[in-house]
Design a protein around this motif. Structure first.
Motif, PDB file in Angstrom:
ATOM      1  N   ASP A   1       0.804  -1.226   0.000  1.00 50.13           N
ATOM      2  CA  ASP A   1       0.000   0.000   0.000  1.00 50.13           C
ATOM      3  C   ASP A   1       0.834   1.273   0.000  1.00 50.13           C
ATOM      4  O   ASP A   1       0.278   2.376  -0.020  1.00 50.13           O
ATOM      5  N   LYS A   2       2.151   1.140   0.037  1.00 48.15           N
ATOM      6  CA  LYS A   2       2.999   2.335  -0.024  1.00 48.15           C
ATOM      7  C   LYS A   2       2.924   2.944  -1.421  1.00 48.15           C
ATOM      8  O   LYS A   2       2.709   2.240  -2.408  1.00 48.15           O
ATOM      9  N   LEU A   3       3.139   4.253  -1.484  1.00 52.81           N
ATOM     10  CA  LEU A   3       3.056   4.928  -2.773  1.00 52.81           C
ATOM     11  C   LEU A   3       4.353   4.792  -3.559  1.00 52.81           C
ATOM     12  O   LEU A   3       5.426   5.170  -3.089  1.00 52.81           O
ATOM     13  N   MET A   4       4.225   4.232  -4.746  1.00 56.27           N
ATOM     14  CA  MET A   4       5.339   4.169  -5.674  1.00 56.27           C
ATOM     15  C   MET A   4       5.477   5.511  -6.387  1.00 56.27           C
ATOM     16  O   MET A   4       6.572   5.962  -6.686  1.00 56.27           O
ATOM     17  N   HIS A   5       4.326   6.155  -6.635  1.00 54.14           N
ATOM     18  CA  HIS A   5       4.332   7.455  -7.315  1.00 54.14           C
ATOM     19  C   HIS A   5       3.026   8.187  -7.029  1.00 54.14           C
ATOM     20  O   HIS A   5       1.958   7.592  -7.076  1.00 54.14           O
ATOM     21  N   ALA A   6       3.156   9.468  -6.720  1.00 56.85           N
ATOM     22  CA  ALA A   6       1.999  10.348  -6.563  1.00 56.85           C
ATOM     23  C   ALA A   6       2.271  11.629  -7.337  1.00 56.85           C
ATOM     24  O   ALA A   6       3.407  12.111  -7.378  1.00 56.85           O
ATOM     25  N   ASN A   7       1.232  12.156  -7.946  1.00 53.21           N
ATOM     26  CA  ASN A   7       1.344  13.368  -8.748  1.00 53.21           C
ATOM     27  C   ASN A   7       0.172  14.288  -8.411  1.00 53.21           C
ATOM     28  O   ASN A   7      -0.983  13.897  -8.553  1.00 53.21           O
ATOM     29  N   LEU A   8       0.488  15.481  -7.962  1.00 59.00           N
ATOM     30  CA  LEU A   8      -0.519  16.502  -7.693  1.00 59.00           C
ATOM     31  C   LEU A   8      -0.335  17.606  -8.721  1.00 59.00           C
ATOM     32  O   LEU A   8       0.739  18.198  -8.810  1.00 59.00           O
ATOM     33  N   THR A   9      -1.376  17.855  -9.510  1.00 53.91           N
ATOM     34  CA  THR A   9      -1.355  18.929 -10.492  1.00 53.91           C
ATOM     35  C   THR A   9      -2.421  19.937 -10.098  1.00 53.91           C
ATOM     36  O   THR A   9      -3.605  19.591 -10.013  1.00 53.91           O
ATOM     37  N   THR A  10      -1.992  21.168  -9.825  1.00 51.42           N
ATOM     38  CA  THR A  10      -2.920  22.194  -9.357  1.00 51.42           C
ATOM     39  C   THR A  10      -3.624  22.871 -10.526  1.00 51.42           C
ATOM     40  O   THR A  10      -3.149  22.794 -11.668  1.00 51.42           O
ATOM     41  N   PRO A  11      -4.731  23.553 -10.247  1.00 47.70           N
ATOM     42  CA  PRO A  11      -5.427  24.262 -11.310  1.00 47.70           C
ATOM     43  C   PRO A  11      -4.533  25.286 -12.021  1.00 47.70           C
ATOM     44  O   PRO A  11      -4.690  25.540 -13.206  1.00 47.70           O
ATOM     45  N   GLY A  12      -3.565  25.846 -11.307  1.00 44.37           N
ATOM     46  CA  GLY A  12      -2.648  26.825 -11.890  1.00 44.37           C
ATOM     47  C   GLY A  12      -1.459  26.214 -12.614  1.00 44.37           C
ATOM     48  O   GLY A  12      -0.598  26.924 -13.109  1.00 44.37           O
ATOM     49  N   GLY A  13      -1.386  24.882 -12.652  1.00 45.77           N
ATOM     50  CA  GLY A  13      -0.320  24.218 -13.388  1.00 45.77           C
ATOM     51  C   GLY A  13       0.891  23.810 -12.565  1.00 45.77           C
ATOM     52  O   GLY A  13       1.850  23.274 -13.118  1.00 45.77           O
ATOM     53  N   MET A  14       0.873  24.040 -11.252  1.00 43.88           N
ATOM     54  CA  MET A  14       1.992  23.566 -10.425  1.00 43.88           C
ATOM     55  C   MET A  14       1.907  22.044 -10.322  1.00 43.88           C
ATOM     56  O   MET A  14       0.816  21.480 -10.293  1.00 43.88           O
ATOM     57  N   ILE A  15       3.063  21.396 -10.267  1.00 44.69           N
ATOM     58  CA  ILE A  15       3.116  19.942 -10.143  1.00 44.69           C
ATOM     59  C   ILE A  15       4.035  19.581  -8.984  1.00 44.69           C
ATOM     60  O   ILE A  15       5.153  20.079  -8.877  1.00 44.69           O
ATOM     61  N   LEU A  16       3.534  18.714  -8.109  1.00 47.46           N
ATOM     62  CA  LEU A  16       4.305  18.206  -6.983  1.00 47.46           C
ATOM     63  C   LEU A  16       4.193  16.695  -7.024  1.00 47.46           C
ATOM     64  O   LEU A  16       3.096  16.148  -7.152  1.00 47.46           O
ATOM     65  N   MET A  17       5.337  16.013  -6.946  1.00 43.72           N
ATOM     66  CA  MET A  17       5.362  14.555  -6.998  1.00 43.72           C
ATOM     67  C   MET A  17       5.992  14.002  -5.725  1.00 43.72           C
ATOM     68  O   MET A  17       6.763  14.695  -5.064  1.00 43.72           O
ATOM     69  N   ALA A  18       5.659  12.740  -5.429  1.00 44.01           N
ATOM     70  CA  ALA A  18       6.208  12.124  -4.222  1.00 44.01           C
ATOM     71  C   ALA A  18       6.103  10.610  -4.303  1.00 44.01           C
ATOM     72  O   ALA A  18       5.364  10.065  -5.125  1.00 44.01           O
ATOM     73  N   ALA A  19       6.849   9.955  -3.410  1.00 45.26           N
ATOM     74  CA  ALA A  19       6.802   8.500  -3.273  1.00 45.26           C
ATOM     75  C   ALA A  19       7.289   8.126  -1.879  1.00 45.26           C
ATOM     76  O   ALA A  19       8.000   8.896  -1.229  1.00 45.26           O
ATOM     77  N   ASP A  20       6.897   6.922  -1.456  1.00 40.43           N
ATOM     78  CA  ASP A  20       7.471   6.350  -0.242  1.00 40.43           C
ATOM     79  C   ASP A  20       8.787   5.674  -0.618  1.00 40.43           C
ATOM     80  O   ASP A  20       8.916   5.083  -1.694  1.00 40.43           O
TER      81      ASP A  20
END
Length: 137
Positions: free
Chosen positions: A48-67
């Protein structure tokens, strides 16, 4: 497609919680994939750990993460800060308020010697942030 430079954050076991928090701060669409979904770990504790996460905001910012997988070392300190900057002081104040809540403020979000409003904090997940609202002309 344009080339983008995106912060990619590493966590030990709380990437999901952190990214859901960042979605409440920044808004946007969050997609997440686990180690189990892609069969990239033989350790059932990592399914259940995150291999990949991607957050894309309405303004186009992108933040990624993983465990970080259990078998890999995660650096305890970083030389990176995530920086948010722009001209909308109200928007940036909102980000600041949420990011600093439960974290540690190292420089309060207030007028800086160069004329902008600036602050630095470490959020409750240990990520360093700099927030800068450019002074109006």
């Amino acid at each position: 497609m344009a080339t983008h430079l995106n912060p990619y954050l590493s966590f030990r076991d709380d990437a999901r919680e952190a990214m859901e928090f960042y979605r409440t701060v920044l808004g946007g669409e969050l997609t997440m994939s686990t180690f189990g979904e892609f069969h990239v770990s033989e350790d059932p504790a990592e399914a259940d750990k995150l291999m990949h996460a991607n957050l894309t905001t309405p303004g186009g910012m992108i933040l990624m993460a993983a465990d970080t997988p259990n078998g890999q070392e995660r650096p305890s300190a970083s030389f990176i800060s995530v920086s948010l900057s722009g001209e909308d002081k109200v928007e940036l104040q909102g980000y600041w308020d949420k990011l600093s809540e439960g974290g540690t403020v190292t420089v309060p979000f207030e007028p800086a010697p160069w004329g902008d409003t600036f602050g630095m904090c470490t959020d409750r997940f240990g990520v360093d942030w700099m927030v800068n609202a450019v002074a109006s002309s």
